[in-house]
Structure formats: C-alpha cells, structure tokens
Design a protein around this motif. Structure first.
Motif, PDB file in Angstrom:
ATOM      1  N   PRO A 106      23.231  32.511  39.250  1.00 19.69           N
ATOM      2  CA  PRO A 106      23.082  33.793  38.557  1.00 19.69           C
ATOM      3  C   PRO A 106      24.387  34.420  38.131  1.00 19.69           C
ATOM      4  CG  PRO A 106      22.673  34.045  40.903  1.00 19.69           C
ATOM      5  CD  PRO A 106      22.756  32.578  40.645  1.00 19.69           C
ATOM      6  N   GLY A 107      25.490  34.051  38.769  1.00 25.27           N
ATOM      7  CA  GLY A 107      26.769  34.586  38.334  1.00 25.27           C
ATOM      8  C   GLY A 107      27.202  33.993  37.007  1.00 25.27           C
ATOM      9  N   VAL A 132      30.103  47.974  39.299  1.00 21.29           N
ATOM     10  CA  VAL A 132      29.765  47.347  40.573  1.00 21.29           C
ATOM     11  C   VAL A 132      31.002  46.786  41.241  1.00 21.29           C
ATOM     12  CG1 VAL A 132      28.454  45.510  41.673  1.00 21.29           C
ATOM     13  CG2 VAL A 132      27.422  46.875  39.857  1.00 21.29           C
ATOM     14  N   PHE A 133      31.829  46.084  40.459  1.00 23.07           N
ATOM     15  CA  PHE A 133      33.076  45.530  40.989  1.00 23.07           C
ATOM     16  C   PHE A 133      34.247  46.156  40.234  1.00 23.07           C
ATOM     17  CE2 PHE A 133      29.857  42.097  41.346  1.00 23.07           C
ATOM     18  CZ  PHE A 133      29.656  42.230  42.703  1.00 23.07           C
ATOM     19  N   ASP A 134      35.413  46.098  40.839  1.00 19.89           N
ATOM     20  CA  ASP A 134      36.545  46.816  40.290  1.00 19.89           C
ATOM     21  C   ASP A 134      37.203  46.102  39.114  1.00 19.89           C
ATOM     22  OD1 ASP A 134      36.173  48.678  42.230  1.00 19.89           O
ATOM     23  OD2 ASP A 134      37.570  47.766  43.651  1.00 19.89           O
ATOM     24  N   ASN A 135      37.065  44.782  39.032  1.00 23.29           N
ATOM     25  CA  ASN A 135      37.873  44.096  38.036  1.00 23.29           C
ATOM     26  C   ASN A 135      37.090  43.001  37.322  1.00 23.29           C
ATOM     27  OD1 ASN A 135      39.968  43.103  36.528  1.00 23.29           O
ATOM     28  ND2 ASN A 135      41.459  43.278  38.169  1.00 23.29           N
ATOM     29  N   SER A 136      37.165  41.770  37.786  1.00 23.44           N
ATOM     30  CA  SER A 136      36.579  40.642  37.061  1.00 23.44           C
ATOM     31  C   SER A 136      36.133  39.576  38.046  1.00 23.44           C
ATOM     32  CB  SER A 136      37.597  40.055  36.082  1.00 23.44           C
ATOM     33  OG  SER A 136      38.724  39.552  36.794  1.00 23.44           O
ATOM     34  N   SER A 137      35.471  38.528  37.516  1.00 19.92           N
ATOM     35  CA  SER A 137      35.049  37.422  38.368  1.00 19.92           C
ATOM     36  C   SER A 137      35.052  36.129  37.577  1.00 19.92           C
ATOM     37  CB  SER A 137      33.640  37.665  38.932  1.00 19.92           C
ATOM     38  OG  SER A 137      32.686  37.649  37.892  1.00 19.92           O
ATOM     39  N   ASN A 138      35.293  35.034  38.296  1.00 21.38           N
ATOM     40  CA  ASN A 138      35.172  33.682  37.747  1.00 21.38           C
ATOM     41  C   ASN A 138      33.939  33.038  38.385  1.00 21.38           C
ATOM     42  OD1 ASN A 138      37.833  33.209  36.177  1.00 21.38           O
ATOM     43  ND2 ASN A 138      38.479  34.136  38.110  1.00 21.38           N
ATOM     44  N   ASN A 139      33.034  32.540  37.556  1.00 18.54           N
ATOM     45  CA  ASN A 139      31.757  32.016  38.039  1.00 18.54           C
ATOM     46  C   ASN A 139      31.520  30.615  37.496  1.00 18.54           C
ATOM     47  OD1 ASN A 139      30.609  34.898  38.905  1.00 18.54           O
ATOM     48  ND2 ASN A 139      31.429  35.074  36.826  1.00 18.54           N
ATOM     49  N   ALA A 186      17.250  21.830  40.196  1.00 19.86           N
ATOM     50  CA  ALA A 186      18.135  22.267  41.274  1.00 19.86           C
ATOM     51  C   ALA A 186      19.437  22.776  40.675  1.00 19.86           C
ATOM     52  CB  ALA A 186      18.412  21.133  42.257  1.00 19.86           C
ATOM     53  N   GLY A 187      20.044  23.721  41.364  1.00 15.94           N
ATOM     54  CA  GLY A 187      21.313  24.244  40.883  1.00 15.94           C
ATOM     55  C   GLY A 187      22.109  24.938  41.973  1.00 15.94           C
ATOM     56  N   PHE A 188      23.419  25.022  41.759  1.00 18.02           N
ATOM     57  CA  PHE A 188      24.326  25.667  42.702  1.00 18.02           C
ATOM     58  C   PHE A 188      25.305  26.529  41.912  1.00 18.02           C
ATOM     59  CE2 PHE A 188      28.482  25.794  44.769  1.00 18.02           C
ATOM     60  CZ  PHE A 188      28.153  26.347  46.000  1.00 18.02           C
ATOM     61  N   GLY A 189      25.601  27.722  42.442  1.00 16.07           N
ATOM     62  CA  GLY A 189      26.555  28.600  41.788  1.00 16.07           C
ATOM     63  C   GLY A 189      27.581  29.147  42.760  1.00 16.07           C
ATOM     64  N   TYR A 190      28.777  29.415  42.236  1.00 20.01           N
ATOM     65  CA  TYR A 190      29.861  29.970  43.050  1.00 20.01           C
ATOM     66  C   TYR A 190      30.590  31.026  42.223  1.00 20.01           C
ATOM     67  CZ  TYR A 190      34.398  30.399  45.352  1.00 20.01           C
ATOM     68  OH  TYR A 190      35.537  30.898  45.951  1.00 20.01           O
ATOM     69  N   SER A 191      30.951  32.138  42.876  1.00 18.50           N
ATOM     70  CA  SER A 191      31.657  33.231  42.202  1.00 18.50           C
ATOM     71  C   SER A 191      32.873  33.649  43.010  1.00 18.50           C
ATOM     72  CB  SER A 191      30.729  34.432  42.007  1.00 18.50           C
ATOM     73  OG  SER A 191      29.644  34.110  41.163  1.00 18.50           O
TER      74      SER A 191
END
Length: 489
Positions: free
Chosen positions: A281-282, A354-361, A381-386
């Motif tokens: 979802p990220g 929600v968050f202060d800056n940014s994210s890498n997903n 099937a799936g996997f996500g990391y943020s």
C-alpha cells in the motif's frame, strides 16, 4: 450472338468460347470435321471416361491463361470432356461446330442449375419471405439506433453498488449501516486508439463504518466531497506514441491509470480495501490528482515499464502508507505472461500532515491463474516496504498479502475468494503508524482476513456476502460482515 451468350453463361465461360471462335484458323468446312471427335469433345456422356477434374488433362497447365475458366466449366458445370485421346488441345483453334457443340452442352447444364434454383426458391418461398421481413426490420432498428444514439465516439458504462453490513470496534461503535456508490464512466475515442475518460461519482460511504479505518471497503476509498453529491472522479486523456509507448495526461488521474500492468489477479471489487493494493500500500497508494505518465509495452508482449507523477488531491488516500502526500513519483517494471505476471515498483512520496517529510516505498508483487477454471485457485501475493524520513518515533514499515480466488466455484459464473495479510506494521520506535488504515503498535503484527462468495445472478447483477476479521495486537479485534450487491450497465 455474344451478347446473349454473356447473359446466359458465366463471363469466364463466354470469354473462353469467344476467344476460341475468334481465332483466324477457326474457319473449317463441315466436311473437314470429325463428328466422333466433336461429340466426345462437347458431350461427356459420349466419352469413354467422365472428366470431373481439370487435372485429368495432361496438356493443361496452371500457368495457361484460361486455366481457371476451364476449371469452372469442368468442375462446376461438367460440360467439357476433351478429345478421345484424353487431351484438351487448348492451343488448337476451335471450329464453329466445336464451339456450337460446347455451347449446347453448357447451356443444358446451366438450364438444369437454373431450374433447380427455381424449384428450391419455390419450396422455401415462405422461409425466404420471413427472413426478408426480419432483415428489413433489423435495418429499420439499426437506422433508429443510429439516429438516437448518444454519440458515435463515446461509450457510457456504469457501476452501482449497494451494501448492508456492520463491524465491531471500529472507533464508531458497533454499527449496522446501508450505503451506496454510483460511478458513470464516459470513454471517448477520437482516433480509435486514444482514450478520453470522464467519470462521475456519488455515494455516502464517507461517514459510515466502511468509510475509513481498518474496515474501509474498496468501493468507498475514492469517494470525495459531501455525501450524495456528484463529483468528477476521473478526467484524463491517453494516447499512443508509436507502437510501443502510451502517454497519459489528466487533471484528475490515479496512479494505477498510468501503469502498464497491475501485478495482482485478486479482484479489485472485493471487500476490504487493504487487499486490493497488491500487498504494497505504500508503493501502490493509488494517489489521485493532476498527473502525467508514460508506459512502454514490448511489441512481442511480456516486458513492460511505467513511470508517472501525480500531485496529491485535497482528499488524499487515508488508507495507505502515503496518506496526505503532496505528490508521488512512481516507476514500475514488470512482465505479464499469458496467465502469470510479476512487477517491481518504487514510489517516492512527499508527505503532508501525517508524516513530517517524505518516504521511499518499494513493492514486489506477482500472480498466477490456472488456464481453466478448476479447484486450483488463482494466486496473488505481494510484499511492501517503506522507509520514512520523519521526526516521528518510527522510521520503517512493511506489509504483505496473499489472495486466492476460485472461478466458477459450485456454479458456473460464481466465484469464491479469500485473503490474508498485514494491515500494516511498523518495525521500530515507540509510536504508532497508520498503514493500511490500521493503527498498530511498533514491532507487533497486525493481520487481516476476509472470505467472500460472489453470486452472479445475471450478466449484470451480482450479490456478494462477505466476512472479515482484523487482529490488532494490544487492542480489541475488529470483525464484521457485509452483503454487497453490484449492478453493471
């Protein structure tokens, strides 16, 4: 004389006879004519062997200019037998007597065919009259449809969804609620290869138990504005660049509208929204706003690549890791086979409140479907990391899902499905993170399950009863059920 022949015989037959009679050497006295040769030339019944194929003449070749015309005379009308020695003698000049004998034999056969056709027409006169009436009626209806059609370039289709259900421990109390969502999509093409999509949408999920949080339904996530108000949900233009590239620009376009493939076979019209995002979802946050994108599909199929930019709308998707983002940039590479596919995706998000800056997903997702419906399900099937750049106590999060679907289960047209996965977990820190709509404690697993059965009542109406359960570590579990009815038109 030849004018009457052209009316009675096929043009190729007349051409063959006319060419032969017109030859300079065709003037021969009757005394010079061998009557036995003539009879056998023109009347198959007098020949020792019935000629049924042009291949029986050794002196006729496919390269001869009248080969096809002669083949029609022999194989369709059976009025040429050749000479007693088994040859046709196509290079020899024809006498007028030979032409008359050939013409007489062919006219007899053509007359037979004509009489047979007349007999068949008389026998089926009633059926032909009925068929003519139906064709005339169909032409009238087509004319009326063309005169009253909505557009020659635009197709209208719609989806109307109504639900009745409830859930416990949602933050809104134990609720039973009835909701609806209506989407009207106008697809316009100006060249046959481009697409202008305009979608209007209205619903009332926003303030219901299925409108946000861990019980957000897939049908509700895109609703914006006040309940029961009609909003422009999509507005974008898509067009090809050459044979392998496609560009998309839009004032209101979603991230997945600009992806060359979606890496999941688990249907997007199920129940809980967290299972429609391919386990990541990220990365697959389905951010919507003004955007531009480009994708490539290999001419031979299989390999594809996509890149797109989407600015955040005011009502950013609050069910994903990237809730409240100001913009997203997404890049995906994938492979879509005949019944399987896989993709790797990277999304950079500039975050808002929600968050202060940014994210890498990042996300890695794949699917496989059986070639035919059976007891073997399709598997997704799936996997996500943020990785979050934030001053909050947490800085990482992950998610995953596995979904199964059985087509034609129990009754043809129906489907059975189930899914399990994380509703979003944070790895470190002492705070909580809203991932997939669930506030989870750091380091603890939060799992979600759903089970549904889709009954296809007609081609355009389906009814889906479903049950779901969300385990929330350290907090009360959430569970519930819903009955969803979908109309397509």
């Amino acid at each position: 004389m030849f004018l009457r022949l052209r009316r009675l015989l096929a043009p190729k037959t007349v051409g063959l006879i006319a060419a032969a009679v017109a030859a300079p050497s065709a003037t021969v006295n009757a005394a010079e004519l061998n009557l036995n040769d003539l009879n056998q030339y023109a009347a198959p019944s007098l020949s020792g062997e019935q000629v049924t194929s042009i291949s029986q003449f050794p002196d006729v070749r496919p390269t001869d200019w009248a080969y096809q015309a002669l083949a029609n005379l022999i194989e369709r009308y059976g009025c040429v037998a050749g000479y007693p020695d088994g040859t046709f003698k196509g290079q020899r000049a024809m006498t007028r007597f030979e032409a008359a004998a050939l013409l007489n034999a062919c006219l007899d056969r053509v007359t037979e065919v004509t009489d047979e056709l007349k007999r068949l027409m008389a026998e089926f006169e009633r059926e032909l009259a009925i068929l003519k009436g139906r064709v005339d009626g169909l032409e009238a209806k087509v004319g009326e449809l063309e005169a009253n059609q909505f557009s020659t370039t635009t197709k209208l289709n719609g989806i109307a969804t109504m639900t009745v259900g409830g859930a416990s421990n949602t933050g809104l109390g134990d609720n039973v609620t009835a909701n609806y969502d209506v989407q009207l999509t106008l697809d316009t093409s100006f060249t046959g290869k481009d697409l202008l999509r305009t979608r209007l949408r209205a619903g009332n999920f926003g303030n219901s138990v299925f409108g946000d949080g861990n019980t957000l339904m897939e049908v509700a996530f895109g609703e914006e504005g006040a309940a029961d108000s009609v909003e422009v949900d999509k507005l974008f233009y898509q067009f090809p660049i050459g044979t392998s590239w496609t560009a998309t620009v839009g004032a209101k376009v979603e991230q997945d509208d600009m992806l060359a493939m979606w890496p999941s076979a688990y249907p997007a019209d199920t129940i809980l929204d967290i299972f429609t995002l391919a386990g990541a979802p990220g990365a697959y946050n389905l951010n919507e706003g003004a955007g531009v994108g480009l994708w490539y599909k290999a001419p031979e199929g299989g390999f594809n690549a996509s890149v797109n930019y989407v600015s955040a709308s005011d009502a950013a998707r609050d069910s994903s890791v990237g809730a409240g983002e100001e913009f997203t940039v997404t890049a995906q590479v994938g492979y879509a086979g005949e019944n399987w596919g896989a993709a790797f995706v990277y999304t950079y998000s500039e975050l808002g409140y929600v968050f202060d800056n940014s994210s890498n997903n990042i996300g890695l997702s794949a699917y496989w479907s059986p070639a035919e419906s059976s007891w073997v399900p399709s598997i997704s099937a799936g996997f996500g990391y943020s990785d979050f750049n934030t001053s909050r106590p947490f800085d990482e999060g992950y998610s995953w899902m596995v979904g199964l679907q059985w087509e034609d289960m129990f009754i043809q047209g129906n489907a059975l499905g189930m899914a399990i996965g994380s509703a979003g977990q944070s790895n470190r820190g002492s705070g909580r993170i809203d991932t997939g709509g669930v506030w989870s404690d750091p380091g603890n697993d939060t799992l979600a399950y759903e089970l549904w059965y889709k009954v296809q009542v007609t081609d355009n109406i389906s009814v889906t009863p479903a049950f779901f359960w969300v385990e929330r570590s350290g907090r009360s579990d959430t569970y519930g059920g819903v009955l969803k009815t979908t109309f397509t038109f």
